[in-house]
Write an enzyme that holds these catalytic residues in place. Sequence first.
Site, PDB file in Angstrom:
ATOM      1  N   GLU A 101       0.868  -0.636   0.323  1.00 39.50           N
ATOM      2  CA  GLU A 101      -0.053   0.028   0.120  1.00 39.50           C
ATOM      3  C   GLU A 101       0.569   1.094  -0.224  1.00 39.50           C
ATOM      4  O   GLU A 101      -0.065   2.442  -0.411  1.00 39.50           O
ATOM      5  CB  GLU A 101      -1.283  -0.040   1.236  1.00 39.50           C
ATOM      6  N   GLU A 110      -1.935   9.479  -0.350  1.00 40.93           N
ATOM      7  CA  GLU A 110      -2.008   8.595  -1.786  1.00 40.93           C
ATOM      8  C   GLU A 110      -1.812   9.307  -2.851  1.00 40.93           C
ATOM      9  O   GLU A 110      -1.991  10.867  -2.755  1.00 40.93           O
ATOM     10  CB  GLU A 110      -4.021   8.713  -2.388  1.00 40.93           C
ATOM     11  N   ASN A 149     -15.423   5.846   5.197  1.00 38.68           N
ATOM     12  CA  ASN A 149     -14.756   4.786   6.172  1.00 38.68           C
ATOM     13  C   ASN A 149     -13.812   5.637   7.294  1.00 38.68           C
ATOM     14  O   ASN A 149     -13.251   6.346   8.307  1.00 38.68           O
ATOM     15  CB  ASN A 149     -14.037   4.465   5.179  1.00 38.68           C
TER      16      ASN A 149
END
Length: 323
Positions: A101, A110, A149
Site C-alpha cells: 500500500e 495517496e 471510512n
Amino acid sequence: CDINSMEPINDEIRALRIETCRAPNSVVDSVYPGSPDNPENVKILEKIFPPEKFGSEFPKANSAYTYENLLKAFAKFPTVCKTEELCRKSLATMFAHFQQETQGLFYINELNQDWYCADWSDWVVAAYPCNPQQKYFGRGAKQLSWNYNYGALSRAMFGDEKVLLDNPSLVADTWLNFASALWFFVTPQPPKPSMLAIVDGSWTPNLHDLAENRKQGFGSTIMVINGLYECGPNPINPTASSNRQSYYRKFASDFDVDISVEKLDCADMESFDGEGASNPSIYWAPEIGCKLASWQTAYSALVEGDYHRCLQDENLQLLNKIP
C-alpha cells in the site's frame, strides 16, 4: 475491555465486541517505548519487534510513521498481539500489506488526491457528510479512503464522526496512521470476515466458501482488502496479489512464521458473499425499528451508543413525517 452493555446485543455481537475492543484514548496517550506501564499486548510487540528492527524492516519510512505511533496503535486494540505467536503472524500479514500500500511506509498520502466523497447513497450523505474544505483520499499505512471510512473510523476512535471528517489529515500525521490500519484489520465487513479472524483462525470457511476456494491463509486477506481488483482469474491489477505474497513470505521468514500449509494466493477465489461463513448482522437498521441487520447502516452494533443514536434518529424521522 468493558463489554457490559445496556443495548440488546446477542452473543455473536458480544464476541465480536471482544475481538474488536478498543482501549480508552487515555491508555493510548500514556504509551511510549520501553514504558513498564505499557499494555501487555504492546510489551509483546516490543519484545518481538524492537525499535531497531522497525528501522531495518522499513528503512525508507516517512518520519510520520514512528515506532511510538505503532505502539500507540496496538495499545488501542488490545486483542491484537495478545500472544506472541499471534503477534508474529499478525505483523507478517499487516506488514506485507503495508509494503504494497505504501511502498514500505514511504507514502503517508495517496498520490491521486481526489475528493473521494461518496454522494450516491442518501444514508452515507446523512451519516458522514463531506466537509467541502477537505478530501478523503488514501492516508496512513492502510491508505484509508472515502468519507464513510473516515467517519466510521472517527466514531470508533472518538465517538464522533466529525473529528476525522473535518480533520482527515490526522490519519496521516498522528498515531492514527497505524491505528486506521489496525481498525481495518480487526473490523469485519459482512460478508467479509475481519483479517484478524482469518489470521487467528476464528473464521472457519463453510462448504460454500470452500466450493469457491476461500480458505484459511494470506490469500483470503487479499480478497478482504481488494476483492476482484486483485483476485480471481482476471484481476484489474494483475501484479498486486503476487507482490503481496512475496512480501508476506519475506516477513513470515523474518518473524519465524510457518506458512507452509497456508493458501497464499487468491487467483481462483470468488468474492465473499452472503452464503459464506461470515455474514453476521452487525448494524442497527432504523428502517426495521433499529433491529440488527446484515446490511450496512450508519449504526454499528460493535460501537456502544450507536443503538441509542439509531433510536433517536428513527424518532426524529418519524416526527418529520407527521403532517
